[in-house]
Design a protein around this motif. Structure first.
Motif, PDB file in Angstrom:
ATOM      1  N   ARG A   1       0.837  -1.209   0.000  1.00  0.00           N
ATOM      2  CA  ARG A   1       0.000   0.000   0.000  1.00  0.00           C
ATOM      3  C   ARG A   1       0.874   1.261   0.000  1.00  0.00           C
ATOM      4  NH1 ARG A   1      -2.983  -1.434   3.766  1.00  0.00           N
ATOM      5  NH2 ARG A   1      -1.944  -0.410   5.520  1.00  0.00           N
ATOM      6  N   GLU A   2       1.921   1.274   0.835  1.00  0.00           N
ATOM      7  CA  GLU A   2       2.820   2.433   0.886  1.00  0.00           C
ATOM      8  C   GLU A   2       3.525   2.624  -0.447  1.00  0.00           C
ATOM      9  OE1 GLU A   2       6.621   4.062   3.526  1.00  0.00           O
ATOM     10  OE2 GLU A   2       6.137   1.912   3.461  1.00  0.00           O
ATOM     11  N   TRP A   3       3.916   1.537  -1.070  1.00  0.00           N
ATOM     12  CA  TRP A   3       4.583   1.582  -2.386  1.00  0.00           C
ATOM     13  C   TRP A   3       3.714   2.319  -3.407  1.00  0.00           C
ATOM     14  CZ3 TRP A   3       3.462  -2.600  -6.291  1.00  0.00           C
ATOM     15  CH2 TRP A   3       4.270  -2.527  -7.415  1.00  0.00           C
ATOM     16  N   LEU A   4       2.438   1.992  -3.452  1.00  0.00           N
ATOM     17  CA  LEU A   4       1.539   2.628  -4.414  1.00  0.00           C
ATOM     18  C   LEU A   4       1.254   4.080  -4.032  1.00  0.00           C
ATOM     19  CD1 LEU A   4      -0.983  -0.309  -5.011  1.00  0.00           C
ATOM     20  CD2 LEU A   4       0.969   0.369  -6.410  1.00  0.00           C
ATOM     21  N   GLU A   5       1.122   4.337  -2.746  1.00  0.00           N
ATOM     22  CA  GLU A   5       0.846   5.719  -2.302  1.00  0.00           C
ATOM     23  C   GLU A   5       1.995   6.653  -2.652  1.00  0.00           C
ATOM     24  OE1 GLU A   5      -1.981   4.574   1.565  1.00  0.00           O
ATOM     25  OE2 GLU A   5       0.154   5.066   1.833  1.00  0.00           O
ATOM     26  N   VAL A   6       3.231   6.215  -2.421  1.00  0.00           N
ATOM     27  CA  VAL A   6       4.391   7.063  -2.751  1.00  0.00           C
ATOM     28  C   VAL A   6       4.532   7.203  -4.271  1.00  0.00           C
ATOM     29  CG1 VAL A   6       6.889   7.297  -2.536  1.00  0.00           C
ATOM     30  CG2 VAL A   6       5.539   6.472  -0.594  1.00  0.00           C
TER      31      VAL A   6
END
Length: 811
Positions: free
Chosen positions: A581-586
């Motif tokens: 999720r963090e990967w896609l958000e960044v």
């Protein structure tokens, strides 16, 4: 099986109903529907979940008929895609026959069947014969084939989805057309658990029949599968495609289950995963390995051990993902992304192989993109969405092989044979002109080769009639016929002659005496290389992995569509692990996340080089082809390209000069000019020609008592290829090779869609540094830059973390 009341319209012999009753079972509805269809003389396609008793459903009408009307002669032909599957079905069919006390003979016939048994089968055929498409074609090449098949009433095609859209399906379809001529009342039965478009398969199964005579039987739905994604320590790696990082956790799963099947997408990966599991097998549990390059003895030994319940785990490839029934398997683990929902459903169906019990499966994704693909596959199965079925016209090399087989059986009438061939679905559109071209090729070899007697295999036998030129033609045909053309191989043997399996000559050429390889689950030291043999002995030293060429599996188009939708649907991300999720958000903050109809291209500098990354999700094969073409354009534009890497999700090219405008690199004429030039200059077309030349009978792999080496076959086909390119560029086999190269080896359809999208839907983001979605590809570039045989895993891990930190930094 649940107990059901038999419909009054279906009457089974008492011995069968007593057998069911003794086990507290009753026939399922779809099994009775199959009996009813047989009574009505219908062709039938059965689509039923794994564990629903499809195999028994296919044979039940034959058993009932032979009980009521005992007789000799071949009654039912069962076609399976795998030799192992035929042996498995024989075992599971013989059990009920023996328990009912029936006087019915069931035998198998494949390339592994001893020659004396084959001769006896032709003289005294069993009532039920289990075979493969290739063995069926050879049976049809004998002069007494009309007598052998005269009593045939039913052909059962198991796992029909594994045949219909490939060259083996072309051969089988032609053979079915021939059988229908020899036994006009013959019924065709197809079985499958994973078909997205049943109507298309009905048309393939019996294309010439009245639609009302082709029934579709749908089985009751089984229990929903129990599927999950394994994420050790809550983190998904940045790179890789094998799931090796989870070996310890997979071994713990093996310890907690009765029997586990561990599926891998390639033979090399299967060998690697086996070694990884063995290293963490602290309890010394019995585990095995199975793939298509292992020797017959090794495969049979493992299959027997699984059947007897003596293995706790088996690492396997597609060699076992079809209908093998081992009742004690209670877990399937898929290492790496599944590449298709149908394939995943087929594989997990091997666990708890019963309709009323959920199959249990677990996916181990190799990287963050693969996590999205795994989640997409699970969602597709939940939505009962299978991979689309794409049919294409039959190939001419297969047609040439079939025509010669028919000629070996006896002279044929040209017009009658064309009508018969047109009744096979892949060849329904075959024109008289193309048919005449194929006949001329078999008769003379073609314009450039007609001066050589060795290529003259057919001769006129009166107006519109043909026969083989000499009896030797039939002998050579039966020695060389077949559809599966492997890369040139060498045998791996112990000193005592025991064969372990085969490796490709290309890999073998890199070996020297004293080298160590991992193969058949063992570390082996090379003693000597002699002719087509690699002589080895077992060792305990570290070894390198055997690698194989060939086309890789690509992610299916509908899984690619789901992954694209994930990127554009933040509401879905709450289901993902925190790091994904963090990967896609960044990524959304640093660059963009494209909409499903957009093509994102990112450019950025890194360590003195410039990178061009395109996220198209069109599959590794299409990206590999496009990478070749784009780097050629970059060279012409003076951008000084250094190379490219690809995976199923994206393509990255790197160069010394920056790509300012990516649009010209993807203009539609890339498929009209550069593609044709690249294919003609590469080895791609030569490899395709070698395959069609072998299948089409132009180049023979063996003579009586002597088999050519792969190098000799390649030398022969390369010589003929050069002659035809120069003197007969319109030769039928060159056309067939081009069709193969474009459609299969480069996935041209996906390539064309990608270029078409680029013209109108490209979004170019010029980033100042590596972006989060680019990290999985950037790490691969780092790996490929390592020296040969390097084991610098720690340095790669450090590099991956450094790249990730740079990409994920928001400032």
């Amino acid at each position: 099986m649940t107990v059901e009341r038999l419909p009054s319209s279906v009457k089974l012999p008492a011995v069968i109903t007593d057998w069911f009753r003794a086990r507290d079972w009753a026939p399922r509805r779809h099994q009775l529907d199959m009996v009813d269809a047989a009574a009505a003389g219908n062709h039938v396609l059965l689509v039923a979940a794994t564990g629903a008793g499809k195999t028994l459903a296919g044979f039940l009408p034959t058993l009932a008929d032979l009980i009521d009307h005992p007789r000799d002669g071949l009654q039912t032909l069962y076609i399976s895609p795998l030799k192992a599957l035929g042996v498995d079905v024989q075992r599971n069919l013989l059990g009920p026959i023996e328990e009912m006390g029936l006087d019915i003979r069931v035998e198998t016939r494949s390339g592994d069947t001893p020659s004396d048994r084959k001769a006896r089968q032709r003289a005294r055929p069993p009532q039920i014969l289990l075979t493969t498409p290739e063995s069926l074609s050879l049976l049809l090449s004998y002069p007494d084939s009309d007598l052998f098949f005269a009593t045939l009433k039913t052909v059962v095609i198991d796992e029909i989805h594994a045949f219909a859209r490939e060259k083996r399906g072309d051969l089988l379809s032609l053979s079915l057309a021939r059988l229908q001529t020899l036994a006009p009342a013959m019924r065709r039965v197809g079985l499958s658990a994973t078909i997205a478009d049943p109507e298309a398969y009905q048309g393939w199964l019996a294309p010439d029949a009245d639609a009302s005579l082709v029934r579709l039987v749908i089985g009751d739905p089984g229990a929903d599968p129990d599927l999950s994604i394994l994420i050790p320590d809550g983190r998904v790696p940045w790179s890789g495609h094998s799931g090796r990082y989870a070996a310890k956790q997979v071994m713990e799963l093996i310890e907690a289950h009765r029997t586990t099947l561990v599926f891998c997408n390639t033979r090399s990966l299967a060998e690697l995963i086996f070694q990884d599991l063995w290293k963490v097998n602290d309890q010394q549990l019995p585990i095995g390995i199975h793939h298509g390059s292992l020797g017959l003895e090794a495969r049979r030994k493992v299959e027997a051990a699984m059947g007897d319940g003596r293995l706790r785990a088996l690492v396997a490839t597609a060699s076992l993902d079809l209908g093998i029934d081992w009742g004690d398997v209670d877990l399937v683990v898929q290492m790496g992304a599944p590449k298709g929902s149908s394939r995943l459903l087929q594989r997990i169906g091997r666990a708890n192989h019963r309709l009323d019990e959920p199959s249990k499966g677990m996916i181990v994704p190799g990287n963050r993109f693969e996590y999205l693909e795994a989640r997409a596959a699970l969602d597709a199965i939940d939505d009962r969405e299978l991979d689309p079925d794409i049919f294409r016209p039959g190939t001419l090399d297969v047609l040439a092989q079939h025509i010669l087989a028919i000629a070996c059986a006896g002279p044929f009438d040209e017009a009658m044979l064309l009508a018969e061939i047109n009744s096979a679905a892949p060849y329904a559109g075959l024109t008289p002109q193309t048919f005449a071209t194929v006949l001329a090729y078999i008769a003379t070899g073609g314009y450039a080769l007609k001066a050589y007697d060795k290529y003259r295999r057919l001769t006129a036998d009166g107006p519109g009639r043909w026969r083989i030129t000499t009896p030797a033609v039939a002998v050579q045909h039966r020695l060389n016929a077949g559809i599966i053309v492997d890369n040139p191989m060498m045998d791996v043997r112990f000193k005592n002659g025991r064969m372990l399996g085969k490796v490709e000559e290309g890999f073998a050429s890199t070996l020297t005496v004293g080298d160590h390889i991992f193969f058949a689950g063992l570390s082996l030291e090379v003693d000597r290389l002699k002719d087509s043999d690699i002589i080895v002995h077992a060792s305990s030293k570290a070894a390198r992995l055997v690698t194989y060429g060939g086309q890789r599996m690509s992610m299916s188009t509908h899984l690619a569509d789901r992954v694209r939708r994930f990127l554009a649907s933040p509401d879905d991300w709450q289901r993902f692990p925190d790091d994904v999720r963090e990967w896609l958000e960044v990524q959304a903050r640093r660059s963009i996340l494209p909409q499903p109809d957009q093509l994102l291209v990112e450019t950025f500098p890194h360590e003195g080089r410039h990178f061009f990354v395109m996220y198209s999700f069109e599959g590794w094969n299409a990206h590999q082809s496009l990478g070749m073409l784009i780097t050629r354009r970059m060279e012409s534009a003076g951008l000084k390209p250094l190379g490219f890497v690809a995976n199923d999700y994206a393509l990255a090219c790197y160069s010394l000069e920056e790509v300012i405008d990516p649009v010209p690199l993807l203009s539609p004429d890339i498929l009209e000019h550069e593609f044709v030039e690249w294919v003609e200059q590469s080895n791609l077309l030569k490899r395709a020609f070698r395959e069609v030349a072998v299948i089409g009978g132009l180049v023979e792999r063996q003579h009586p008592g002597k088999r050519k080496t792969g190098r000799q076959v390649s030398f022969s086909t390369d010589l003929i290829y050069d002659v035809l390119r120069k003197y007969d560029p319109g030769h039928m086999l060159l056309t067939a090779a081009w069709d193969d190269a474009r459609a299969r080896m480069t996935e041209l359809g996906r390539l064309a869609r990608l270029v078409e999208r680029a013209a109108d839907q490209m979004i170019h983001v010029r980033a100042t540094r590596v972006t989060p979605m680019a990290v999985p590809l950037m790490v691969v570039i780092g790996r490929e830059a390592l020296p040969a045989r390097s084991t610098a895993d720690d340095s790669l891990l450090i590099e991956a973390e450094a790249l990730a930190a740079e990409a994920m930094r928001v400032d």
